[in-house]
Design a protein around this motif. Structure first.
Motif, mmCIF file in Angstrom:
data_model
loop_
_atom_site.group_PDB
_atom_site.id
_atom_site.type_symbol
_atom_site.label_atom_id
_atom_site.label_comp_id
_atom_site.label_asym_id
_atom_site.label_seq_id
_atom_site.Cartn_x
_atom_site.Cartn_y
_atom_site.Cartn_z
ATOM 1 N N UNK A 68 0.878 -1.166 0.036
ATOM 2 C CA UNK A 68 -0.100 -0.176 -0.080
ATOM 3 C C UNK A 68 0.785 1.176 -0.072
ATOM 4 N N UNK A 69 1.102 1.965 -1.317
ATOM 5 C CA UNK A 69 2.078 2.799 -1.292
ATOM 6 C C UNK A 69 1.548 4.002 -0.481
ATOM 7 N N UNK A 70 2.732 4.845 0.061
ATOM 8 C CA UNK A 70 1.995 6.070 0.983
ATOM 9 C C UNK A 70 1.589 6.986 0.229
ATOM 10 N N UNK A 71 0.706 7.908 0.335
ATOM 11 C CA UNK A 71 0.078 8.708 -0.050
ATOM 12 C C UNK A 71 0.559 10.203 0.277
ATOM 13 N N UNK A 72 0.326 11.175 -0.829
ATOM 14 C CA UNK A 72 1.045 12.411 -0.628
ATOM 15 C C UNK A 72 0.042 13.282 0.195
ATOM 16 N N UNK A 73 -1.237 13.015 0.506
ATOM 17 C CA UNK A 73 -2.017 13.507 1.452
ATOM 18 C C UNK A 73 -3.296 12.735 1.791
ATOM 19 N N UNK A 74 -3.649 13.026 2.948
ATOM 20 C CA UNK A 74 -4.877 12.387 3.489
ATOM 21 C C UNK A 74 -5.921 13.620 3.221
ATOM 22 N N UNK A 75 -7.269 13.014 3.194
ATOM 23 C CA UNK A 75 -8.565 14.091 3.050
ATOM 24 C C UNK A 75 -8.475 14.776 4.635
ATOM 25 N N UNK A 76 -8.515 16.167 4.404
ATOM 26 C CA UNK A 76 -8.708 17.156 5.434
ATOM 27 C C UNK A 76 -10.224 16.939 5.981
ATOM 28 N N UNK A 77 -10.174 16.755 7.209
ATOM 29 C CA UNK A 77 -11.669 16.620 7.963
ATOM 30 C C UNK A 77 -12.565 15.471 7.394
ATOM 31 N N UNK A 78 -12.061 14.363 7.139
ATOM 32 C CA UNK A 78 -12.654 13.303 6.478
ATOM 33 C C UNK A 78 -13.958 12.897 7.238
ATOM 34 N N UNK A 79 -13.760 13.079 8.473
ATOM 35 C CA UNK A 79 -15.149 12.791 9.554
ATOM 36 C C UNK A 79 -16.128 13.526 8.971
ATOM 37 N N UNK A 80 -15.993 14.738 8.521
ATOM 38 C CA UNK A 80 -17.336 15.681 8.312
ATOM 39 C C UNK A 80 -18.025 15.080 7.156
ATOM 40 N N UNK A 81 -17.578 14.308 6.078
ATOM 41 C CA UNK A 81 -18.349 13.584 5.003
ATOM 42 C C UNK A 81 -19.280 12.533 5.354
ATOM 43 N N UNK A 82 -20.104 12.453 4.727
ATOM 44 C CA UNK A 82 -21.376 11.253 4.906
ATOM 45 C C UNK A 82 -21.111 10.388 3.641
ATOM 46 N N UNK A 83 -20.895 11.016 2.540
ATOM 47 C CA UNK A 83 -20.994 10.342 1.270
ATOM 48 C C UNK A 83 -19.586 10.431 0.633
ATOM 49 N N UNK A 84 -19.023 9.435 0.227
ATOM 50 C CA UNK A 84 -17.787 9.520 -0.522
ATOM 51 C C UNK A 84 -17.880 8.785 -1.981
ATOM 52 N N UNK A 85 -17.875 9.705 -3.017
ATOM 53 C CA UNK A 85 -17.613 8.929 -4.455
ATOM 54 C C UNK A 85 -16.537 8.528 -4.498
ATOM 55 N N UNK A 86 -15.849 7.515 -5.050
ATOM 56 C CA UNK A 86 -14.715 7.013 -5.050
ATOM 57 C C UNK A 86 -14.479 6.614 -6.470
ATOM 58 N N UNK A 87 -13.435 7.274 -7.037
ATOM 59 C CA UNK A 87 -13.242 6.876 -8.739
ATOM 60 C C UNK A 87 -11.685 6.536 -8.884
ATOM 61 N N UNK A 88 -11.758 5.388 -9.681
ATOM 62 C CA UNK A 88 -10.531 5.145 -9.895
ATOM 63 C C UNK A 88 -10.389 4.089 -11.349
ATOM 64 N N UNK A 89 -9.300 3.743 -11.930
ATOM 65 C CA UNK A 89 -9.174 3.070 -13.161
ATOM 66 C C UNK A 89 -8.765 1.473 -12.622
ATOM 67 N N UNK A 90 -9.160 0.472 -13.375
ATOM 68 C CA UNK A 90 -8.731 -0.809 -12.910
ATOM 69 C C UNK A 90 -7.462 -0.791 -13.532
ATOM 70 N N UNK A 91 -6.579 -1.541 -12.643
ATOM 71 C CA UNK A 91 -5.245 -1.750 -12.786
ATOM 72 C C UNK A 91 -4.730 -3.287 -12.750
ATOM 73 N N UNK A 92 -4.511 -4.004 -13.569
ATOM 74 C CA UNK A 92 -4.157 -5.322 -13.412
ATOM 75 C C UNK A 92 -5.274 -6.146 -12.795
ATOM 76 N N UNK A 93 -6.496 -5.915 -13.254
ATOM 77 C CA UNK A 93 -7.662 -6.406 -12.955
ATOM 78 C C UNK A 93 -8.202 -6.396 -11.590
ATOM 79 N N UNK A 94 -7.719 -5.192 -10.975
ATOM 80 C CA UNK A 94 -8.215 -4.892 -9.383
ATOM 81 C C UNK A 94 -8.017 -3.367 -9.287
ATOM 82 N N UNK A 95 -8.277 -2.911 -8.103
ATOM 83 C CA UNK A 95 -8.114 -1.504 -7.823
ATOM 84 C C UNK A 95 -6.697 -1.215 -7.718
#
Ligand SMILES: Cc1cc2nc3c(=O)[nH]c(=O)nc-3n(C[C@H](O)[C@H](O)[C@H](O)COP(=O)(O)O)c2cc1C
Length: 168
Positions: A68-95
């Motif tokens: 699990x590569x380290x990320x440049x940043x985490x989402x600020x105030x993540x706790x304040x969100x109720x819904x998260x739309x999460x978008x990504x491409x398929x890489x090597x038949x998975x996320x």
């Protein structure tokens, strides 16, 4: 590319996405505009190579080793969100590996998770089970799945085209 939350009034909906060639970014921005949400680009601390084949190889190694590569940043105030739309491409038949990092580094309890996933024609592979296992406390909604351009095919077509052009 920026990891910053878009300016404007705070929303309880977040659109978070990872995109290499922009296909997933188009959807992310459309959702963000349509619903007036915040927007967050998921980026690894160390960018993937420019070269396509090198990226494929690195992604395969990381997938197979469960990295699990380290990320440049985490989402600020993540706790304040109720819904998260999460978008990504398929890489090597998975996320992609960074999506596992993103899921692991945020608390999904009580969140509604709405994935939107682009792929090059081979479908969603094991990506949904990755979401379920890495965000086990979320309410996982049926994803939007869309076929989109493959960098591999574009490179092959352009290489063939360039090959037929005589250097002046
Ligand atoms: C490293 C890598 C691996 C990929 N593996 C797959 C795959 O296994 N199956 C598939 O259908 N498409 C695969 N693709 C194609 C992408 O999923 C597709 O082009 C996607 O729309 C790219 O989204 P983006 O422009 O937001 O980066 C792969 C692309 C890359 C760069």
């Amino acid at each position: 590319a920026t990891s910053a939350i878009a300016p404007g009034p705070r929303s309880d909906i977040l659109v978070a996405y990872f995109s290499r060639t922009g296909n997933t970014r188009v959807i992310a921005r459309q959702v963000q505009r349509a619903l007036g949400t915040d927007l967050f680009e998921i980026e690894p601390s160390k960018p993937y190579p420019e070269d396509y084949e090198e990226t494929v190889e690195q992604a395969q190694r990381e997938r197979d080793a469960g990295i699990e590569p380290s990320l440049k940043a985490a989402v600020p105030d993540f706790a304040t969100y109720r819904t998260v739309f999460l978008g990504f491409p398929i890489w090597g038949t998975t996320a992609p590996p960074v999506i596992r990092s993103f899921l692991s580094s945020h608390d999904w309890a009580g969140k509604t998770l709405r994935p939107f996933i682009t792929h090059g024609g081979y479908g969603l592979g094991s990506s949904i089970s990755v979401l379920a296992s890495h965000a086990p406390r979320s309410e996982l909604i049926e994803p939007l799945a869309m076929e989109a351009d493959q960098e591999r095919r574009t490179l092959a077509e352009v290489t063939a085209w360039i090959g037929g052009i005589e250097r002046p």
